[in-house]
Write a protein that holds these residues in place. Structure first.
Motif, PDB file in Angstrom:
ATOM      1  N   PHE A 168       0.825  -1.195   0.000  1.00  0.00           N
ATOM      2  CA  PHE A 168       0.000   0.000   0.000  1.00  0.00           C
ATOM      3  C   PHE A 168       0.867   1.255   0.000  1.00  0.00           C
ATOM      4  CE2 PHE A 168      -2.801   3.327   1.238  1.00  0.00           C
ATOM      5  CZ  PHE A 168      -4.000   2.972   0.648  1.00  0.00           C
ATOM      6  N   GLY A 169       0.458   2.228  -0.814  1.00  0.00           N
ATOM      7  CA  GLY A 169       1.202   3.461  -0.966  1.00  0.00           C
ATOM      8  C   GLY A 169       2.142   3.452  -2.152  1.00  0.00           C
ATOM      9  N   VAL A 170       2.503   2.235  -2.611  1.00  0.00           N
ATOM     10  CA  VAL A 170       3.424   2.118  -3.743  1.00  0.00           C
ATOM     11  C   VAL A 170       2.669   1.725  -5.009  1.00  0.00           C
ATOM     12  CG1 VAL A 170       5.456   0.924  -4.653  1.00  0.00           C
ATOM     13  CG2 VAL A 170       5.354   1.566  -2.230  1.00  0.00           C
ATOM     14  N   ASN A 171       1.964   0.587  -4.961  1.00  0.00           N
ATOM     15  CA  ASN A 171       1.226   0.150  -6.147  1.00  0.00           C
ATOM     16  C   ASN A 171      -0.229  -0.167  -5.827  1.00  0.00           C
ATOM     17  OD1 ASN A 171       1.817  -2.208  -4.693  1.00  0.00           O
ATOM     18  ND2 ASN A 171       1.887  -3.469  -6.549  1.00  0.00           N
ATOM     19  N   SER A 172      -0.756   0.444  -4.768  1.00  0.00           N
ATOM     20  CA  SER A 172      -2.147   0.169  -4.376  1.00  0.00           C
ATOM     21  C   SER A 172      -3.149   0.672  -5.395  1.00  0.00           C
ATOM     22  CB  SER A 172      -2.442   0.763  -2.993  1.00  0.00           C
ATOM     23  OG  SER A 172      -1.829   2.016  -2.808  1.00  0.00           O
ATOM     24  N   ASP A 173      -2.740   1.609  -6.259  1.00  0.00           N
ATOM     25  CA  ASP A 173      -3.645   2.064  -7.322  1.00  0.00           C
ATOM     26  C   ASP A 173      -3.866   0.988  -8.380  1.00  0.00           C
ATOM     27  OD1 ASP A 173      -3.979   4.492  -6.098  1.00  0.00           O
ATOM     28  OD2 ASP A 173      -2.529   5.558  -7.347  1.00  0.00           O
ATOM     29  N   ASP A 174      -3.068  -0.079  -8.324  1.00  0.00           N
ATOM     30  CA  ASP A 174      -3.243  -1.181  -9.276  1.00  0.00           C
ATOM     31  C   ASP A 174      -4.458  -2.048  -8.945  1.00  0.00           C
ATOM     32  OD1 ASP A 174      -0.972  -0.283 -10.484  1.00  0.00           O
ATOM     33  OD2 ASP A 174       0.324  -1.900  -9.780  1.00  0.00           O
ATOM     34  N   ILE A 175      -5.017  -1.898  -7.741  1.00  0.00           N
ATOM     35  CA  ILE A 175      -6.187  -2.686  -7.362  1.00  0.00           C
ATOM     36  C   ILE A 175      -7.403  -2.190  -8.137  1.00  0.00           C
ATOM     37  CG2 ILE A 175      -7.718  -3.355  -5.471  1.00  0.00           C
ATOM     38  CD1 ILE A 175      -5.400  -2.871  -3.553  1.00  0.00           C
ATOM     39  N   THR A 176      -8.101  -3.123  -8.777  1.00  0.00           N
ATOM     40  CA  THR A 176      -9.302  -2.779  -9.531  1.00  0.00           C
ATOM     41  C   THR A 176     -10.493  -3.556  -8.975  1.00  0.00           C
ATOM     42  OG1 THR A 176      -9.162  -4.557 -11.182  1.00  0.00           O
ATOM     43  CG2 THR A 176      -7.833  -2.570 -11.574  1.00  0.00           C
ATOM     44  N   PRO A 177     -11.717  -3.117  -9.286  1.00  0.00           N
ATOM     45  CA  PRO A 177     -12.901  -3.854  -8.827  1.00  0.00           C
ATOM     46  C   PRO A 177     -12.967  -5.279  -9.363  1.00  0.00           C
ATOM     47  CG  PRO A 177     -13.491  -1.627  -9.531  1.00  0.00           C
ATOM     48  CD  PRO A 177     -12.079  -1.850  -9.954  1.00  0.00           C
ATOM     49  N   ASP A 178     -12.220  -5.560 -10.424  1.00  0.00           N
ATOM     50  CA  ASP A 178     -12.242  -6.903 -11.019  1.00  0.00           C
ATOM     51  C   ASP A 178     -11.288  -7.872 -10.332  1.00  0.00           C
ATOM     52  OD1 ASP A 178     -14.098  -6.071 -12.930  1.00  0.00           O
ATOM     53  OD2 ASP A 178     -12.524  -5.363 -14.283  1.00  0.00           O
ATOM     54  N   ASP A 179     -10.455  -7.382  -9.418  1.00  0.00           N
ATOM     55  CA  ASP A 179      -9.489  -8.242  -8.737  1.00  0.00           C
ATOM     56  C   ASP A 179     -10.187  -9.034  -7.639  1.00  0.00           C
ATOM     57  OD1 ASP A 179      -7.205  -7.511 -10.200  1.00  0.00           O
ATOM     58  OD2 ASP A 179      -6.989  -5.679  -9.014  1.00  0.00           O
ATOM     59  N   ALA A 180     -10.409 -10.318  -7.896  1.00  0.00           N
ATOM     60  CA  ALA A 180     -11.081 -11.163  -6.898  1.00  0.00           C
ATOM     61  C   ALA A 180     -10.119 -11.645  -5.828  1.00  0.00           C
ATOM     62  CB  ALA A 180     -11.727 -12.358  -7.591  1.00  0.00           C
ATOM     63  N   ARG A 232      -8.823  -0.297   0.616  1.00  0.00           N
ATOM     64  CA  ARG A 232      -8.810   0.050  -0.809  1.00  0.00           C
ATOM     65  C   ARG A 232      -9.659  -0.929  -1.620  1.00  0.00           C
ATOM     66  NH1 ARG A 232      -5.527   3.161  -3.947  1.00  0.00           N
ATOM     67  NH2 ARG A 232      -5.674   4.496  -2.108  1.00  0.00           N
ATOM     68  N   MET A 233      -9.582  -2.217  -1.293  1.00  0.00           N
ATOM     69  CA  MET A 233     -10.407  -3.206  -1.985  1.00  0.00           C
ATOM     70  C   MET A 233     -11.894  -2.930  -1.783  1.00  0.00           C
ATOM     71  SD  MET A 233      -8.344  -6.745  -1.120  1.00  0.00           S
ATOM     72  CE  MET A 233      -9.455  -7.794  -2.073  1.00  0.00           C
ATOM     73  N   ALA A 234     -12.245  -2.472  -0.579  1.00  0.00           N
ATOM     74  CA  ALA A 234     -13.651  -2.195  -0.262  1.00  0.00           C
ATOM     75  C   ALA A 234     -14.086  -0.807  -0.704  1.00  0.00           C
ATOM     76  CB  ALA A 234     -13.878  -2.348   1.239  1.00  0.00           C
TER      77      ALA A 234
END
Length: 497
Positions: A272-284, A470-472
């Motif tokens: 988190f803080g480095v690549n947390s923007d890579d999380i998308t709603p499609d990531d199960a 972030r996921m939620a």
């Protein structure tokens, strides 16, 4: 009685009274509006008056002036008047900017300033609640539970609904509750814990946790417990690939999975803080990587952006963990069968290679190794780096210090110049890693050695919680966003020197 003694006592009492007035404001802002006030990243929520005043003095500890408690109280009262939406708000940065503009705390201009600075959350609506299930209740599971309970607020964000376990004994529930209640490293749970054996629930500070006993992740119907679209946090470490973790998705009532260990294959490893923007709603399925990866990656990201990392070696001095033996006994892994409480144990770590999953530009540039040592918690990463340009210890320390105070990575990176600091001083630290500035080595060339402490349990659990938020879609916005003026030039205490 000396005048100096009386003066000191009166000054402290005045400060303490101001902090006491802050506490109900801080609690109400959080419970009713989701506002989390902080001072240079130090949360004020749930703090005693003395702890609040310590947060104010933090800037002096690293060389700055002290933030005035009177100004903090004025800002908190301003929040109560303008009522911003959910956000994590740094009061020190707001005071810095307001003072730099020559603002007055007496003429009403503060409210106008706050509305402008917090404009993006002034009309923000509370988020929809998200159910969370902890699959496993070990070291990380219990600390994540503590954090979820502490962050429950008005219940509009993450809601810890259940813990899934394999029954260990006839009094399993009572023993699990006791482990939540008391911890040899992190101390007692801050609140009350009650057990209902008939309904197999734990009630902790108003959070009702259903305990579910199961051996197969796919066999559970969570909807039978009124749990829907839940995120399962798997902290067992038993499965690390998509095939194994997908078992959770086959159970009724689960929509996503977060792994608290490095994921294999195509699973995204998030720091988190480095690549947390890579999380998308499609990531199960998402991984929160490892404690060491979380400790070193933010520091490496900051250094690489400012100086460029050509190559490096990471040596971790890591506290022993449950997968080692207390005394010599058979272990499937090399050396880990030897007594953890008596030996330093050389072992492998994938943290250096795992950094590349969050920072692809460092792929192939880092090597790593680890030594397990006879301490129960807090580890140390030694980063031996060759940079693209020359620097000095003073320069790189100044950069990392300012990064820990004002940069976007300030939630992940902390900085210390305590000449007597040892590992136990960092127990309970919520940052992913703490740079020990007094240990930094550089002789004015491209080579630098950095020492980074990290609470491999609590600090990592804080990162897990942020990924979960972030996921939620409930991670609070961090404000103000503007680049601040230099903190040390502006946080001047006026009324209560």
């Amino acid at each position: 009685m000396s005048t100096a003694y009386e003066t000191s006592r009166i000054e402290w009492a005045a400060r303490e009274e101001l902090a006491e007035r802050m506490i109900p404001l801080i609690g109400r802002l959080y419970r009713e509006h989701g506002v989390v006030p902080s001072i240079l990243g130090r949360r004020l929520l749930g703090r005693s008056p003395a702890e609040i005043l310590k947060a104010h003095r933090f800037t002096r500890k690293v060389g700055d002036q002290v933030l005035s408690p009177e100004k903090t109280l004025a800002v908190l009262e301003g929040f109560a008047r303008i009522v911003p939406g959910p956000a994590s708000i740094d009061i020190a940065r707001l005071v810095t900017e307001f003072d730099a503009r020559g603002g007055s705390y007496e003429d009403g201009s503060l409210d106008s300033f706050l509305r402008d600075e917090l404009a993006e959350v002034m009309s923000a609506e509370p988020s929809s609640p998200t159910d969370v299930v902890l699959y496993g209740f070990g070291r990380i599971g219990r600390l994540v539970a503590r954090l979820l309970i502490a962050h429950q607020g008005s219940g509009d964000g993450l809601r810890l609904r259940a813990v899934v376990l394999r029954r260990g004994s006839s009094d399993d529930l009572l023993k699990r509750a006791e482990l939540l209640k008391r911890d040899s490293v992190h101390g007692a749970f801050a609140g009350t814990v009650e057990v209902d054996e008939e309904n197999e629930t734990i009630l902790a500070n108003g959070t009702l946790i259903q305990v579910i006993y199961a051996n197969d992740p796919a066999e559970i119907d969570y909807t039978a417990y009124d749990i829907h679209d839940a995120i399962v946090v798997d902290n067992t470490g038993r499965w690390r690939d998509e095939e194994g973790l997908s078992q959770h998705l086959r159970s009724t009532g689960v929509s996503r999975v977060l792994l608290t260990a490095p994921g294999k294959g195509g699973i995204k490893n998030i720091v988190f803080g480095v690549n947390s923007d890579d999380i998308t709603p499609d990531d199960a399925i998402v991984s929160a990587a490892s404690c060491t990866t979380n400790a070193i990656t933010p520091v490496l990201a900051a250094i690489d952006e400012a100086y460029g990392v050509r190559r490096g070696h990471v040596e971790t001095v890591h506290s022993f963990t449950n997968d080692q033996n207390l005394i010599d006994n058979f272990h499937s892994g090399p050396r880990r069968g030897r007594a953890a409480s008596l030996n330093m144990v050389i072992t492998e770590t994938g943290a250096a290679k795992a950094v590349a999953k969050a920072l692809p530009q460092l792929k192939g540039k880092l090597t790593g190794s680890a030594i397990r040592v006879p301490t129960p918690n807090v580890s140390l990463a030694i980063l031996n780096l060759q940079l693209d340009r020359a620097t000095t210890a003073d320069e790189i320390n100044a950069f990392l210090r300012q990064t820990s105070l004002t940069a976007p990575l300030r939630q992940q990176i902390d900085y210390s110049e305590n000449p007597d600091a040892v590992s136990t001083d960092f127990v309970g630290t919520n940052r992913a890693g703490i740079v020990d500035g007094l240990a930094t080595l550089s002789e004015g060339d491209e080579n630098v050695v950095l020492y980074v402490w990290y609470d491999n349990e609590y600090g990592y659990s804080g990162q897990v919680l942020r990924v979960l938020e972030r996921m939620a879609g409930v991670h609070p916005r961090i404000l103000p966003r503007r680049e601040p003026v230099r903190i040390e030039a502006a946080l001047v205490e006026e009324a209560l020197v």
